[in-house]
Design a protein around this motif. Sequence first.
Motif, PDB file in Angstrom:
ATOM      1  N   VAL A 133      30.240  32.138  96.559  1.00 21.28           N
ATOM      2  CA  VAL A 133      30.898  32.803  97.657  1.00 21.28           C
ATOM      3  C   VAL A 133      32.866  32.266  97.676  1.00 21.28           C
ATOM      4  O   VAL A 133      32.810  32.741  98.918  1.00 21.28           O
ATOM      5  N   GLN A 134      32.957  31.648  96.474  1.00 18.95           N
ATOM      6  CA  GLN A 134      34.276  31.754  96.081  1.00 18.95           C
ATOM      7  C   GLN A 134      34.682  33.467  95.987  1.00 18.95           C
ATOM      8  O   GLN A 134      35.548  34.011  96.113  1.00 18.95           O
ATOM      9  N   GLN A 135      33.615  34.510  94.906  1.00 19.87           N
ATOM     10  CA  GLN A 135      34.038  35.475  95.132  1.00 19.87           C
ATOM     11  C   GLN A 135      34.473  35.576  96.376  1.00 19.87           C
ATOM     12  O   GLN A 135      35.475  37.116  95.815  1.00 19.87           O
ATOM     13  N   THR A 165      24.562  25.518  94.332  1.00 26.25           N
ATOM     14  CA  THR A 165      25.454  25.305  93.285  1.00 26.25           C
ATOM     15  C   THR A 165      25.350  26.688  92.605  1.00 26.25           C
ATOM     16  O   THR A 165      25.521  27.368  91.642  1.00 26.25           O
ATOM     17  N   ASP A 170      35.350  35.125  99.514  1.00 24.45           N
ATOM     18  CA  ASP A 170      36.211  34.542  99.334  1.00 24.45           C
ATOM     19  C   ASP A 170      37.780  34.786  98.780  1.00 24.45           C
ATOM     20  O   ASP A 170      38.223  35.899  99.766  1.00 24.45           O
ATOM     21  N   HIS A 171      37.271  35.315  97.326  1.00 24.04           N
ATOM     22  CA  HIS A 171      38.926  35.854  96.860  1.00 24.04           C
ATOM     23  C   HIS A 171      38.842  37.250  97.370  1.00 24.04           C
ATOM     24  O   HIS A 171      39.433  38.199  96.933  1.00 24.04           O
ATOM     25  N   TRP A 176      27.497  28.679  94.782  1.00 22.63           N
ATOM     26  CA  TRP A 176      28.890  27.997  94.931  1.00 22.63           C
ATOM     27  C   TRP A 176      29.689  29.509  94.620  1.00 22.63           C
ATOM     28  O   TRP A 176      31.474  29.826  95.152  1.00 22.63           O
ATOM     29  N   PRO A 177      29.144  30.083  93.259  1.00 31.60           N
ATOM     30  CA  PRO A 177      30.435  31.153  92.721  1.00 31.60           C
ATOM     31  C   PRO A 177      30.788  32.595  93.286  1.00 31.60           C
ATOM     32  O   PRO A 177      31.324  32.875  93.371  1.00 31.60           O
ATOM     33  N   GLU A 205      37.592  38.713 100.027  1.00 34.59           N
ATOM     34  CA  GLU A 205      38.729  39.068 101.683  1.00 34.59           C
ATOM     35  C   GLU A 205      40.189  38.988 101.483  1.00 34.59           C
ATOM     36  O   GLU A 205      40.837  39.290 102.006  1.00 34.59           O
ATOM     37  N   ARG A 206      40.108  37.662 100.605  1.00 34.84           N
ATOM     38  CA  ARG A 206      42.127  37.889 100.507  1.00 34.84           C
ATOM     39  C   ARG A 206      42.920  39.057  99.611  1.00 34.84           C
ATOM     40  O   ARG A 206      43.408  39.167 100.570  1.00 34.84           O
TER      41      ARG A 206
END
Length: 110
Positions: free
Chosen positions: A34-36, A28, A38-39, A31-32, A41-42
């Motif tokens: 990891v999401q950042q 927890t 991923d964003h 996780w933010p 990288e996109r």
Amino acid sequence: MKGGTVWAKLSHLLGLGIFFAGGALLLTAFWPLVQQIDHLERQKEQVQREVAVEQGRNRDLNLQLELLQSDPNYLSRIARDRLSMGKKGEIIFRFDPFPLPSDREATGNR
């Protein structure tokens, strides 16, 4: 049942519970991030696609510049097409593009 075995099992279960609780806490917490990642990288992939498109456009413009500087026939063709220039004695005809059916419906003409 021996008293030592029950306490050993409970101690083992408590250790596993603490391990999983710590793992969940770490998950927890990170996780933010990891999401950042991923964003980002996109976003990076999107920018790389845009760069590739602009590099292709740059190659086309460099080729056009080279042709304009070195090829008189190309320069003459561009002058005729874009500037409506012609040679002496030539008559230039310009036609409006034929309207598509969707254009005619938008203006109400049939």
